[in-house]
Scaffold this motif. Sequence first.
Motif, PDB file in Angstrom:
ATOM      1  N   ALA A 159      42.434  26.167  75.800  1.00  0.00           N
ATOM      2  CA  ALA A 159      42.064  24.959  75.062  1.00  0.00           C
ATOM      3  C   ALA A 159      43.323  24.119  74.906  1.00  0.00           C
ATOM      4  O   ALA A 159      44.409  24.644  74.619  1.00  0.00           O
ATOM      5  N   TRP A 202      45.098  20.030  73.786  1.00  0.00           N
ATOM      6  CA  TRP A 202      44.968  18.809  72.986  1.00  0.00           C
ATOM      7  C   TRP A 202      46.185  17.938  73.228  1.00  0.00           C
ATOM      8  O   TRP A 202      47.302  18.421  73.395  1.00  0.00           O
ATOM      9  N   ASP A 227      47.760  13.857  71.986  1.00  0.00           N
ATOM     10  CA  ASP A 227      47.573  12.670  71.146  1.00  0.00           C
ATOM     11  C   ASP A 227      48.733  11.727  71.431  1.00  0.00           C
ATOM     12  O   ASP A 227      49.895  12.075  71.205  1.00  0.00           O
ATOM     13  N   GLU A 265      43.606  10.112  72.819  1.00  0.00           N
ATOM     14  CA  GLU A 265      43.514  11.492  72.344  1.00  0.00           C
ATOM     15  C   GLU A 265      42.586  12.254  73.271  1.00  0.00           C
ATOM     16  O   GLU A 265      41.498  11.781  73.612  1.00  0.00           O
ATOM     17  N   SER A 266      43.036  13.443  73.683  1.00  0.00           N
ATOM     18  CA  SER A 266      42.276  14.209  74.660  1.00  0.00           C
ATOM     19  C   SER A 266      42.140  15.646  74.198  1.00  0.00           C
ATOM     20  O   SER A 266      43.081  16.228  73.640  1.00  0.00           O
ATOM     21  N   HIS A 267      40.952  16.220  74.443  1.00  0.00           N
ATOM     22  CA  HIS A 267      40.685  17.630  74.161  1.00  0.00           C
ATOM     23  C   HIS A 267      40.122  18.276  75.419  1.00  0.00           C
ATOM     24  O   HIS A 267      39.251  17.704  76.075  1.00  0.00           O
ATOM     25  N   THR A 268      40.624  19.466  75.738  1.00  0.00           N
ATOM     26  CA  THR A 268      40.161  20.173  76.935  1.00  0.00           C
ATOM     27  C   THR A 268      39.785  21.601  76.581  1.00  0.00           C
ATOM     28  O   THR A 268      40.414  22.244  75.726  1.00  0.00           O
TER      29      THR A 268
END
Length: 705
Positions: free
Chosen positions: A285, A287, A289, A317-320
Amino acid sequence: MSPICLQHSCALIALSASLSCLAPTALAQSSQPPLIDVITVSSPQLDNPARDQLDPAAQPIVASPDTTQIIARLPGAAAVSNGALSGQLQYRGLFGTRLAIRINDQAIASGGPNLMDPPLHYAPSVLVDRIEIARGVSPVSNGPGLGGGFDVTLKSGRFADTPQFSLSHDLSLAAHSVDDSTAVGGLVGLANDTIRLHVLGSLETGGDRDTPLGRIGGSAHERGVYGLVAGWQAGPHELTVEGRRNETGPTGNPPFAMDIRFIDTDTGRIAYTGTFDAARLDLSAGWSDVGHAMNNFSLRPAPASPMRWRETFAYAESHTLAASLTIPAMGGELRAGIDRVDTDHDVTITNPMNPNFFLRNLPDIAISRTGGFVEWTGEMIGRWQGELGLRVDHHEARSGLASTGSAVPAMPGMLAMAANNADRDWQASTLDAVARLWRPLTDTARLRLTLARKTRAPGYLERFAWLPTAASGGLADGNTYVGDTGLVPETAWIAEAGLDWANDHAYARPTIFIRRIEDYIQGVPFDSTPGVADTAVEMVAGMNGDTTPLRFANVEAELYGLDADFGYQIDSHWRLDGTISWVRGKRRDIDDNLYRIAPPHVRLGASYDAESWTVTLESLATARQDNVSLANNETETPGQVLLNLYGRWDMRPGVALAVGVENLLDQAWRDHLAGVNRNSGSQIGLGERLPGNGRSIGLRLTVRG
């Protein structure tokens, strides 16, 4: 490049020297798939693991903060120089988001619409440990993307062999005369056989760049990075947690309408790998910003009228999330996985002299991708081996409501209203398929074949930009662009064939390739009457000095070419190494060329290797680029030959000093991929293509232990 031109270039460089950036592995001994190159980088020097088997000499250095300059020395690659810290990588004619680039297995979304912080911005050269390159196309497990894959791994502490804790360090100090720049960075770690901890950091500063044609004003840079990584392992299980902070200060971008005031970025990632009998489970996971501000008055002369002062604030902002399972199957290894990426963008243009002037031109952008893949690698019939992959992705994108301040003229407000009334939601699914095959022909030669279908979804700027601005995703061509909500994903049909050959004294790895790209996204004239301001978009663009704005549109394109690396060991001390790169980019729907394609170029070098030191004399011969884009008003560049001299001294175990003199003859030259100057406080004229560096001395000291 014509045969005559190629022969002329080779004659000019026959006694010069080259990057030994891809000295071959012994084909029969390599455990890596032959379509994957693993390059260990003791930044900024390249160090191929095969060098220990074939040639222990050190590699040439590039004393630059930009890791792009390192990778650009590979066959098929080139650097798009948009500023000291904003370089983009071009590979076989593709760059930007068409390439799959990851830092520590994490894709980081750029903070701004001009990609002033492209992925490699987050990999300072003094912190890079190794780079893994998927030649030609990236595996489906790496996600979508039309070109090759580039995985950059930063320096990291390693587990020890005993329960006792021990300290380790890996430090680098670099300097470069062309911009009076310095860089220091590295890590200090503490580890035993169960736990590892390390802190890493770097600090880079530099002034304006000197060229034989004058100093490039507003090209200074500064950046600091620091982070912490912790790891735990027990038997077949390993857990890693990492976080980094990137603080880029005032940094010039002369090809752009604005310069960086700051880019503050936080990234984090947690990853687990575990083996259960014959199965391996990978979970991760991530993240990121990004907060980004750019303006047109800090590092260049401010506009005479305060009404034209501009500062843009951009956020991303990115979440993987990713999960995969690998098991033995069908005589090989089968890997299946799923992944998800969610990215939010927001861009607002302001005038710091007037709080009532603002344009939310890319508001509340939300982009998501959910994908799944299956990939098999193993032995096939007839001595063939292969990697077969299939991937499906579902894409969604939407834009919020655009707005303008009360001090903004009425016409941009009308464009904002039209954008708000348009369809601002989009979704589509894409399919990628890759077949990468290889087969030994003899004890010293191996054939490689690749067939692939690869895709890329339109970016948020290409789709949702309703206000004509110079933001172009890093093209830096001086044009004004708007987006198109009707864009569809790009689809590339790819075929490649190559040969890996090596014996005790020589090696060569040529590859030919072709990519036919359906619905390629490029700027085209806004309407059928360019230069006639008969629409609101053209009127607003004209108010900002561009009477012929472009619109991102789907066109038909084709890229084809060849590249190779090669070398010959003359005796126990002398060797020759070289690379050649040639790519042709064309529109298939009209008689035109694709924009900003690297010209053919050849590196050739001679090295003398002693027991503890090496010296390399290198030349880079670049052909004239006259296959330019008429639609983008691209200008031609002449051919040129540059000489570089590099040396490395292994002073004692763990301590090495590398030095280099680039552009040895202080020749005036212009890189075709460089943008045009837009900073009036420079000795380079406005609208002129930015020249390359003058003679520059670089050095790097590395201490490990």
